[in-house]
Every structure is written in C-alpha cells, then in structure tokens.
Design an enzyme around this catalytic site. Structure first.
Site, PDB file in Angstrom:
ATOM      1  N   ARG A 160      -2.650  -1.177   0.916  1.00 43.63           N
ATOM      2  CA  ARG A 160      -2.421  -2.758   0.857  1.00 43.63           C
ATOM      3  C   ARG A 160      -2.433  -3.319  -0.486  1.00 43.63           C
ATOM      4  O   ARG A 160      -3.046  -4.623  -0.487  1.00 43.63           O
ATOM      5  CB  ARG A 160      -2.826  -3.620   2.015  1.00 43.63           C
ATOM      6  CG  ARG A 160      -2.734  -2.975   3.249  1.00 43.63           C
ATOM      7  CD  ARG A 160      -1.189  -2.780   3.799  1.00 43.63           C
ATOM      8  NE  ARG A 160      -1.404  -2.271   5.104  1.00 43.63           N
ATOM      9  CZ  ARG A 160      -1.018  -1.037   5.367  1.00 43.63           C
ATOM     10  NH1 ARG A 160      -0.712  -0.093   4.321  1.00 43.63           N
ATOM     11  NH2 ARG A 160      -1.010  -0.378   6.478  1.00 43.63           N
ATOM     12  N   SER A 209      -1.524  -8.639   9.708  1.00 44.16           N
ATOM     13  CA  SER A 209      -3.121  -8.600   9.727  1.00 44.16           C
ATOM     14  C   SER A 209      -3.461  -9.514   8.704  1.00 44.16           C
ATOM     15  O   SER A 209      -3.219  -9.977   7.825  1.00 44.16           O
ATOM     16  CB  SER A 209      -3.397  -7.082   9.098  1.00 44.16           C
ATOM     17  OG  SER A 209      -2.816  -6.106  10.019  1.00 44.16           O
ATOM     18  N   GLU A 280      -6.297  -9.649   3.864  1.00 42.40           N
ATOM     19  CA  GLU A 280      -4.911  -8.944   3.562  1.00 42.40           C
ATOM     20  C   GLU A 280      -3.941  -9.905   3.100  1.00 42.40           C
ATOM     21  O   GLU A 280      -3.158  -9.840   2.197  1.00 42.40           O
ATOM     22  CB  GLU A 280      -4.472  -8.000   4.624  1.00 42.40           C
ATOM     23  CG  GLU A 280      -3.288  -7.362   4.317  1.00 42.40           C
ATOM     24  CD  GLU A 280      -2.928  -6.168   5.328  1.00 42.40           C
ATOM     25  OE1 GLU A 280      -3.869  -5.403   5.775  1.00 42.40           O
ATOM     26  OE2 GLU A 280      -1.618  -6.011   5.568  1.00 42.40           O
TER      27      GLU A 280
HETATM   28  C1  LIG Z   1       4.215  -9.373  13.319  1.00 37.56           C
HETATM   29  C2  LIG Z   1       3.804  -8.852  11.821  1.00 37.56           C
HETATM   30  C3  LIG Z   1       3.476  -7.663  11.909  1.00 37.56           C
HETATM   31  C4  LIG Z   1       3.201  -6.997  10.613  1.00 37.56           C
HETATM   32  N1  LIG Z   1       3.020  -5.594  10.479  1.00 37.56           N
HETATM   33  C5  LIG Z   1       2.463  -4.893   9.499  1.00 37.56           C
HETATM   34  C6  LIG Z   1       2.517  -3.657   9.326  1.00 37.56           C
HETATM   35  O1  LIG Z   1       2.267  -2.818  10.330  1.00 37.56           O
HETATM   36  N2  LIG Z   1       2.011  -2.894   8.080  1.00 37.56           N
HETATM   37  C7  LIG Z   1       1.818  -3.902   6.979  1.00 37.56           C
HETATM   38  O2  LIG Z   1       1.603  -3.383   5.780  1.00 37.56           O
HETATM   39  N3  LIG Z   1       2.141  -5.244   7.304  1.00 37.56           N
HETATM   40  C8  LIG Z   1       2.673  -5.639   8.240  1.00 37.56           C
HETATM   41  N4  LIG Z   1       2.931  -7.119   8.335  1.00 37.56           N
HETATM   42  C9  LIG Z   1       2.718  -8.019   7.069  1.00 37.56           C
HETATM   43  C10 LIG Z   1       4.042  -8.137   6.223  1.00 37.56           C
HETATM   44  O3  LIG Z   1       5.131  -7.952   7.044  1.00 37.56           O
HETATM   45  C11 LIG Z   1       3.974  -7.098   5.204  1.00 37.56           C
HETATM   46  O4  LIG Z   1       3.211  -7.016   4.182  1.00 37.56           O
HETATM   47  C12 LIG Z   1       5.441  -7.063   4.246  1.00 37.56           C
HETATM   48  O5  LIG Z   1       5.653  -6.160   3.393  1.00 37.56           O
HETATM   49  C13 LIG Z   1       5.507  -8.389   3.590  1.00 37.56           C
HETATM   50  O6  LIG Z   1       7.056  -8.671   2.977  1.00 37.56           O
HETATM   51  P1  LIG Z   1       7.480 -10.034   2.735  1.00 37.56           P
HETATM   52  O7  LIG Z   1       8.906  -9.788   2.202  1.00 37.56           O
HETATM   53  O8  LIG Z   1       7.562 -10.929   3.984  1.00 37.56           O
HETATM   54  O9  LIG Z   1       6.481 -10.663   1.723  1.00 37.56           O
HETATM   55  P2  LIG Z   1       5.802 -12.115   1.592  1.00 37.56           P
HETATM   56  O10 LIG Z   1       5.068 -12.281   2.935  1.00 37.56           O
HETATM   57  O11 LIG Z   1       6.947 -13.192   1.393  1.00 37.56           O
HETATM   58  O12 LIG Z   1       4.778 -11.869   0.555  1.00 37.56           O
HETATM   59  C14 LIG Z   1       3.889 -11.260   0.474  1.00 37.56           C
HETATM   60  C15 LIG Z   1       3.313 -10.944  -1.176  1.00 37.56           C
HETATM   61  O13 LIG Z   1       4.311 -10.005  -1.633  1.00 37.56           O
HETATM   62  C16 LIG Z   1       5.053 -10.811  -2.852  1.00 37.56           C
HETATM   63  N5  LIG Z   1       6.284 -10.676  -2.888  1.00 37.56           N
HETATM   64  C17 LIG Z   1       7.193 -10.821  -1.705  1.00 37.56           C
HETATM   65  N6  LIG Z   1       8.601 -10.413  -2.366  1.00 37.56           N
HETATM   66  C18 LIG Z   1       8.362  -9.953  -3.599  1.00 37.56           C
HETATM   67  C19 LIG Z   1       9.328  -9.726  -4.565  1.00 37.56           C
HETATM   68  N7  LIG Z   1      10.725  -9.212  -4.507  1.00 37.56           N
HETATM   69  N8  LIG Z   1       8.755  -9.192  -5.988  1.00 37.56           N
HETATM   70  C20 LIG Z   1       7.572  -9.473  -6.102  1.00 37.56           C
HETATM   71  N9  LIG Z   1       6.603  -9.879  -5.293  1.00 37.56           N
HETATM   72  C21 LIG Z   1       6.967 -10.209  -3.797  1.00 37.56           C
HETATM   73  C22 LIG Z   1       4.433 -12.581  -2.512  1.00 37.56           C
HETATM   74  O14 LIG Z   1       4.639 -13.279  -3.898  1.00 37.56           O
HETATM   75  C23 LIG Z   1       3.384 -12.455  -1.840  1.00 37.56           C
HETATM   76  O15 LIG Z   1       2.340 -12.171  -3.011  1.00 37.56           O
HETATM   77  C24 LIG Z   1       3.104  -7.539   9.471  1.00 37.56           C
HETATM   78  C25 LIG Z   1       3.413  -8.941   9.683  1.00 37.56           C
HETATM   79  C26 LIG Z   1       4.061  -9.521  10.889  1.00 37.56           C
HETATM   80  C27 LIG Z   1       4.286 -11.234  10.834  1.00 37.56           C
END
Ligand SMILES: Cc1cc2nc3c(=O)[nH]c(=O)nc-3n(C[C@H](O)[C@H](O)[C@H](O)COP(=O)(O)OP(=O)(O)OC[C@H]3O[C@@H](n4cnc5c(N)ncnc54)[C@H](O)[C@@H]3O)c2cc1C
Length: 290
Positions: A160, A209, A280
């Site tokens: 992560r 998480s 996280e």
């Molecule tokens: C119901 C649920 C279940 C989940 N299960 C998991 C799981 O099993 N495993 C897991 O690892 N995570 C899980 N997550 C967390 C999340 O989905 C992941 O971390 C996911 O990869 C975040 O992606 P996002 O595009 O929504 O990023 P965001 O939440 O929008 O951003 C997260 C971080 O990434 C950065 N970011 C986003 N896009 C970019 C980009 N294009 N370039 C540079 N930086 C960027 C943001 O600035 C921030 O620092 C879960 C979340 C939820 C709500």
C-alpha cells in the site's frame, strides 16, 4: 480547459465527506493536464489528484489546492495484444470489463477495489495476495517538471505504498495480462466478490481500509474487533459492525467524526495490544491524526 471553484469534496469521495476545493480541473487530454499543472503553478497551488475518492478523507473546511480529475482520453482503456493500456482516470471496473472481453486474465484481484488505474498505482492497491506491482508494466507520470514512463522499480511499490509525491499525476498505465477464457474470468470474479460480501461492508459509504495491517498474524480488522470497536459510533461515523477496519458514514458524518474514531481506535490498539496502527487512508487538506 475550465476550472471550477468551491466544489465540495463530499461529492468526490466514497465516504461522502469533505469541504470545498479551491479549484477543480477535469483534463481530458495530456495537453489539458499540462495546462492544468501550469495553472496551479501560476496560482501557487498544490496539485491533488482524486480518482474515485475511494481511499481519501478530506478536511471538512476544504482543500486549498487544485484538485484534478482525469476524464476523456485520460480515462479510456484499450488492449494491445496482452497489454491493457488505461488512462490514469479509468476505473478498475472498466479495465476488468475490457480485459475480460479481450480474453485477458490477471486483473481479477481488483474486482472489489473501487478505484482508478492511477489511484491503484499511487496506493499499490491489492487484494487476495496480489497488488498493482504484479501486473504493472509502467506508468506515465506527469508533473510540472515534465513527464516520463516509470517502471514498478522506479515507483518504489511496496505494501500500500508508492514513492509518488504530491503533484505527480499518473496519466496512463500499462498492465501486462495473460490469455484467459472470459468464462473463467467471470467465475473467478464471482467467487472473489462473494467472498468480499461475506466479510466486508459492500453497500455502505466507506473509504476502504482505515489502517494498514500491522506486522504479525493479527490484521487491523481482527485487532480492532478484539478492542470491542465494532459498531462504535462518533457523530455520524461508525466502525463497521461487519469489519472493524472500515468506517461507515452512518448518516451526516463529517471527516472530523472519522478522525475521532481513528484516534480512539489507535489508542485502544496501543493500550490493549501495544500496536501502533498506521493509517492507510490518505488525508487531504491538513487533517491530522495526533
Ligand atoms: C469498499 C471499498 C473497498 C476497498 N477495497 C480495497 C482493497 O481490497 N484493496 C486496496 O488496496 N484498496 C481498497 N480500497 C481502497 C481504494 O479503493 C484503493 O486504494 C484505490 O486504489 C484508490 O483509488 P482511487 O482512484 O479511488 O484513488 P483516490 O482514493 O481518489 O486517491 C487515493 C490516493 O491516490 C492518489 N491518486 C489518485 N489518482 C491518482 C493519479 N491518477 N495520479 C496520481 N495520484 C493519484 C490521490 O491523490 C490519493 O493520494 C477499498 C475502498 C473501498 C471504498
């Protein structure tokens, strides 16, 4: 490319909290993204990318930054032989759908991760023993200083974690997948989704998480459950009664409510198990976990 002002982050985060952004840009091409970065530099603003907002908690008072959401070309997906090429803003669901249609497997682990390709790289997201570093070939990273393709080693991916810093935008991602029959992919995904539904809240507003799993056998969820925190509520936020490493917006939650729950969870884990939990979820806008 236009810039919007004052849009609430509550509309861009899966937990549904967060105050207004100073500015919001939705670039659809690499040229527009570069324009947005120049705008931020001119205004002296930090650049924060929000993907699906599925792992962020943003300050109730808002965020003094240019928030960037990648759309158009920067959210498209295509396959080239066994490579899947995704815009940084492409959702995992669309990537998985396209991979299955092309008969490419290896991305099924992401079926219950509700984020984007760029967010996956930044978080090195993962599940069921696999993460982004297992499938990533390279990522196009754009910042005010220029752009370049980075390989997993250069991105410093670990549990992560990535070495990406504020202002670096993942605009494109290439995944290396392998031939697999679409029916096999469908069956695997159905199995993983069913397993997820049994153990985690899937129809609630959460940010995934809360804490990373600490070293040792006991995951953060099991540890917080033993601290008696399931269902514990502060304001409109509550620790999920189903999985103690999730915070749910139970109605009218603020980010401060979520932080207060995190403070309490960390205190109990420290006092009862001597474990220092590390968050996280990414904080935006000056939130702090004392
Ligand atoms: C119901 C649920 C279940 C989940 N299960 C998991 C799981 O099993 N495993 C897991 O690892 N995570 C899980 N997550 C967390 C999340 O989905 C992941 O971390 C996911 O990869 C975040 O992606 P996002 O595009 O929504 O990023 P965001 O939440 O929008 O951003 C997260 C971080 O990434 C950065 N970011 C986003 N896009 C970019 C980009 N294009 N370039 C540079 N930086 C960027 C943001 O600035 C921030 O620092 C879960 C979340 C939820 C709500």
């Amino acid at each position: 490319m236009s810039v919007e002002r004052g849009v609430p982050l509550a509309r861009m985060t899966t937990i549904g909290t967060g105050g207004p952004v100073r500015a919001l840009a939705r670039p659809r091409t690499l040229g527009e993204l570069e324009e947005a970065l120049r705008f931020a530099q001119g205004e002296g603003l930090d650049v924060v990318v929000v993907g699906l907002g599925s792992n962020v908690l943003a300050a109730d008072g808002g965020v003094e930054a240019l928030v960037v959401r990648l759309e158009g070309e920067l959210a498209e997906v295509e396959t080239r032989d066994s490579t899947l090429v995704a815009g940084g803003g492409a959702t995992n669901a669309v990537c998985l759908h396209r991979a299955r249609a092309a008969g490419l497997g290896g991305f099924e682990f992401a079926c219950a991760i509700p984020g984007t390709a760029g967010g996956g790289v930044r978080m090195n997201a993962g599940a069921y023993g696999r993460d982004w570093s297992d499938v990533l070939v390279r990522a196009l990273v754009v910042s005010a200083d220029g752009s370049g393709w980075l390989a997993p080693g250069e991105l410093d991916l670990s549990y992560r974690h990535s070495g990406l810093v504020l202002g670096q935008v993942v605009a494109r991602v290439e995944y290396r997948l392998e031939p697999r029959a679409p029916e096999e992919i469908k069956a695997l995904v159905a199995d993983l989704v069913a397993r997820r539904k049994d153990t985690q809240p899937t129809n609630k507003r959460t940010f995934g998480s809360v804490f990373k799993n600490p070293p040792g056998d006991l995951g953060a969820g099991a540890l917080l459950e033993r601290c008696g925190l399931k269902g514990h509520r502060i304001g409109g936020a509550q620790i999920s009664p189903k999985h103690a490493n999730f915070i749910e917006n139970a109605g009218g939650a603020t980010s401060e409510d979520c932080v207060a729950l995190m403070v309490e969870a960390r205190r109990r884990a420290r006092e009862q198990f001597g474990v220092e939990l590390e968050r996280e979820v990414v904080f935006l806008g000056g939130l702090e976990l004392p």
